[in-house]
Design a protein around this motif. Structure first.
Motif, PDB file in Angstrom:
ATOM      1  N   SER A 172       9.135   1.308   0.947  1.00  9.42           N
ATOM      2  CA  SER A 172       8.488   0.151   1.567  1.00  9.42           C
ATOM      3  C   SER A 172       9.527  -0.899   1.966  1.00  9.42           C
ATOM      4  CB  SER A 172       7.423  -0.436   0.648  1.00  9.42           C
ATOM      5  OG  SER A 172       7.991  -0.838  -0.560  1.00  9.42           O
ATOM      6  N   LEU A 174       0.820  -1.217   0.000  1.00  8.24           N
ATOM      7  CA  LEU A 174       0.000   0.000   0.000  1.00  8.24           C
ATOM      8  C   LEU A 174       0.850   1.261   0.000  1.00  8.24           C
ATOM      9  CD1 LEU A 174      -2.817  -1.016   2.513  1.00  8.24           C
ATOM     10  CD2 LEU A 174      -2.961  -0.852   0.034  1.00  8.24           C
ATOM     11  N   LEU A 175       2.182   1.114   0.204  1.00  4.20           N
ATOM     12  CA  LEU A 175       3.048   2.303   0.164  1.00  4.20           C
ATOM     13  C   LEU A 175       3.573   2.477  -1.261  1.00  4.20           C
ATOM     14  CD1 LEU A 175       5.070   1.991   3.511  1.00  4.20           C
ATOM     15  CD2 LEU A 175       3.031   3.319   3.049  1.00  4.20           C
ATOM     16  N   PHE A 176       2.653   2.636  -2.169  1.00 10.06           N
ATOM     17  CA  PHE A 176       2.971   2.844  -3.599  1.00 10.06           C
ATOM     18  C   PHE A 176       3.811   1.706  -4.161  1.00 10.06           C
ATOM     19  CE2 PHE A 176       3.034   6.840  -1.186  1.00 10.06           C
ATOM     20  CZ  PHE A 176       1.789   7.303  -1.563  1.00 10.06           C
ATOM     21  N   GLY A 177       3.414   0.473  -3.823  1.00  8.93           N
ATOM     22  CA  GLY A 177       4.050  -0.693  -4.402  1.00  8.93           C
ATOM     23  C   GLY A 177       5.419  -0.983  -3.826  1.00  8.93           C
ATOM     24  N   ASN A 196       8.912  -0.261  -3.482  1.00  8.61           N
ATOM     25  CA  ASN A 196       9.906   0.772  -3.757  1.00  8.61           C
ATOM     26  C   ASN A 196      10.887   0.858  -2.601  1.00  8.61           C
ATOM     27  OD1 ASN A 196       8.507   2.072  -1.727  1.00  8.61           O
ATOM     28  ND2 ASN A 196       7.289   3.274  -3.174  1.00  8.61           N
TER      29      ASN A 196
END
Lengths: 346, 278
Positions: A155, A147-150, A152
């Motif tokens: 995360s 949920l933290l922008f995929g 990356n």
């Protein structure tokens, strides 16, 4: 007006002995000053009881999740739901509490000092700590869920740096403190109905918090068709036991409050307390859970227990308001024998 | 040195100069123009906007008037027996009492305050720092005498400061300065205690055996509060003046409550753990 007051007014009707006000009649058993409350009630409106309810759900959820982790029970859905639940309750709680302040822009003064004897101070600090721990744990969960922008750098860093399992164990005692301290917060006042029950207020609030939390977890897992069968079975058993404990604690509290529990059974509060808490929040869910297990019955029991927990918080606050406004209640309470004294053991 | 008030209700004439002086000096907002309809007391109680409050207590007596009644003596509430066996006290009496913050030795409001806004200043008075208070309102239900409340449209809690600013300049508080009968006396607490005892002794000698000091560790400052820096000489039961007889320090039981709750938390944890056993 207290019963004794209305009685003496009725007695003086018909055979007026003085032109003075019946309120100052020296023959009255209860003396007071024109029925004006000798103490001031708490200003708390809906934000505070709602926070008590949310804090209890957060505390109970943390308890269940930690016990499951410590016992080696692995259920990803349970972990996910409980972590996000704690995050949600700890995001909403400070908003409600700051909203309730007379000077919201000065909320940070709550963390100016730590006072062990002020439940409001310890509550602020425990909420701050529990919220931050819960936030870190939920961040790790969010990173794992993508949920933290995929996938990356952020995360990956979050997953590497946040020891979620260790933090879960650390957060449990703080969470439990948040849960029971809401009860101690109301009992450390001069309001008869609250102060009288100083020993059982915390335990009752915590039991109600755990009961609502178990219901919440069971409801969400049922709704999403998530969770392992064993988790649901454990939740079902635990719900039954904790509702029983909650009911026993409320009963013991009523005995302890004795004559000062009257506001709970008044016209205004009885629908919330007797109807909402005792019948809809404790008796009905227990009856539903005691019978044969089924998904719909379990969900209905969960909804009822959650609503009952909310009604209980509102009933206690409303009863406290009435108790503080009743001179007879305060004066009998502060007459010598009934008020808690420093030398008392219980 | 601890400073405080001694309010001698036996010489109070109900002029309310203390209320007015307090309002003026401290620039406290108005309470509106409500009439209680109970008595000439239209303020009702202490609050964040009323730091001195004069209670009007009407004590009707209900003995029948017989014999040769001296109406002047009657109105003056003379207690000596009169010739002809005339019964007195039939009109009863008015009592006035100028109420104020009790400035407790162990103050419940101060212990409740989570921000540390409520402190004890150098005169050992309980003082709310208005620049720190964030209006949580927790001191309000903590006060066993109903002294503090939040001021609407301001949000913060206020109460008697014992004229901290005036004391700093070596002056006595505005209410004590304005009192025309010295019903309100200001000074060193130990000194006031002696004066109160002396006055009560004097009253007892005059036949008013019901007089006593309220605000001591025995009555009015009980239950861990340890007495009050604002003492009162009362002529009737404390409840008549809307004062509790044996108030208590609510924070005395915080530790016990936490211990009981910790036990409950352990039990609940064990119950949840047991539910995992198949």
């Amino acid at each position: 007006m207290s019963e004794a007051t209305s009685e003496s007014v009725q007695q003086s009707n018909g055979r007026v002995e003085t032109s003075h006000h019946p309120e100052t009649d020296p023959k009255r058993r209860d003396k007071n000053y024109y029925g004006i409350p000798p103490i001031k009630r708490a200003h708390w409106t809906w934000q505070v009881p709602l926070y008590f309810w949310l804090g209890g759900i957060g505390a109970g959820t943390q308890l269940f999740a930690t016990v499951a982790q410590l016992l080696g029970h692995k259920d990803e859905a349970l972990t996910r739901v409980s972590r996000y639940t704690v995050l949600l309750t700890m995001l909403l709680s400070p908003v409600l509490l700051i909203w309730d302040l007379g000077r919201p822009e000065r909320f940070y003064n709550m963390l100016r000092i730590l006072k062990l004897r002020s439940p409001m101070s310890t509550q602020s600090w425990s909420l701050f700590t529990f919220g931050n721990l819960g936030g870190l744990i939920a961040a790790r969960q969010a990173a794992e869920d993508g949920l933290l922008f995929g996938d990356n750098v952020l995360s990956r860093l979050v997953i590497r740096l946040i020891p979620a399992r260790l933090l879960t164990v650390l957060a449990m005692p703080v969470g439990l403190f948040v849960g029971f301290n809401t009860g101690n917060l109301v009992s450390a006042t001069s309001v008869p109905i609250w102060a009288r029950n100083w020993m059982l207020m915390g335990p009752t609030f915590l039991a109600s918090g755990v009961s609502t939390a178990l219901s919440w977890l069971s409801l969400v897992l049922h709704l999403g068709h998530w969770g392992e069968e064993k988790t649901l079975r454990v939740l079902h058993r635990a719900e039954k036991a904790v509702i029983l404990i909650e009911g026993a604690l409320i009963g013991a509290s009523l005995i302890r409050m004795s004559r000062w529990s009257k506001p709970l059974f008044s016209k205004e509060v009885a629908p919330l307390f007797v109807g909402g808490t005792l019948i809809a929040g404790i008796a009905a869910p227990f009856a539903l859970l005691a019978g044969k297990e089924s998904r719909s019955k379990s969900m209905l029991a969960s909804v009822l227990a959650l609503a009952g927990g909310l009604a209980f918080r509102f009933a206690i606050i409303a009863a406290g308001r009435k108790s503080a406004d009743d001179p007879e209640a305060y004066f009998t309470f502060a007459s010598g024998e009934s008020a808690p004294q420093p030398e008392d053991k219980i | 040195m601890a400073t405080g008030f001694l309010t001698d209700t036996t010489v109070c004439i109900g002029c309310k100069a203390c209320e007015v002086a307090c309002k003026q000096w401290n620039q406290i907002p108005s309470d509106g123009f409500g009439l209680t309809g109970n008595s000439y007391d239209n303020t009702g109680h202490l609050s964040g906007t009323t730091w001195r409050h004069v209670a009007f207590i009407e004590n009707p007596k209900k003995r029948r008037l017989t014999g040769d009644v001296d109406l002047v003596a009657l109105a003056e509430d003379v207690t000596e027996p009169l010739p002809g066996g005339a019964e007195l006290d039939a009109l009863g009496r008015w009592a006035f009492m100028s109420d104020v913050c009790k400035h407790c030795v162990a103050a419940p409001c101060q212990q409740a305050c989570p921000t540390g806004a409520i402190i004890r200043n150098e005169f050992d008075n309980v003082y709310i720092q208005p620049d720190v208070c964030n209006g949580c309102g927790y001191c309000v239900p903590a006060c066993p005498y109903g002294v503090i409340s939040q001021v609407p449209h301001d949000g913060r809690a206020f109460k008697c400061t014992l004229c901290y600013d005036r004391q700093k300049d070596g002056m006595e508080p505005a209410c004590a300065k304005a009192c025309p009968t010295d019903s309100i006396q200001f000074g060193d607490v130990e000194d006031l205690k002696r004066r109160a005892e002396e006055r009560v002794r004097e009253l007892h000698e005059k036949g008013y055996t019901q007089a006593y000091v309220w605000g001591t560790p025995e009555v009015g400052g009980t239950g861990g509060i340890g007495g009050n820096h604002s003492k009162f000489i009362l002529m009737d039961e404390p409840e008549t003046y809307n004062l509790p007889r044996h108030p208590f320090l609510p924070q005395e039981k915080v530790k016990g409550g936490v211990i009981a709750s910790a036990v409950a938390a352990t039990v609940l944890g064990a119950v949840v753990a047991l539910a995992f056993r198949d």
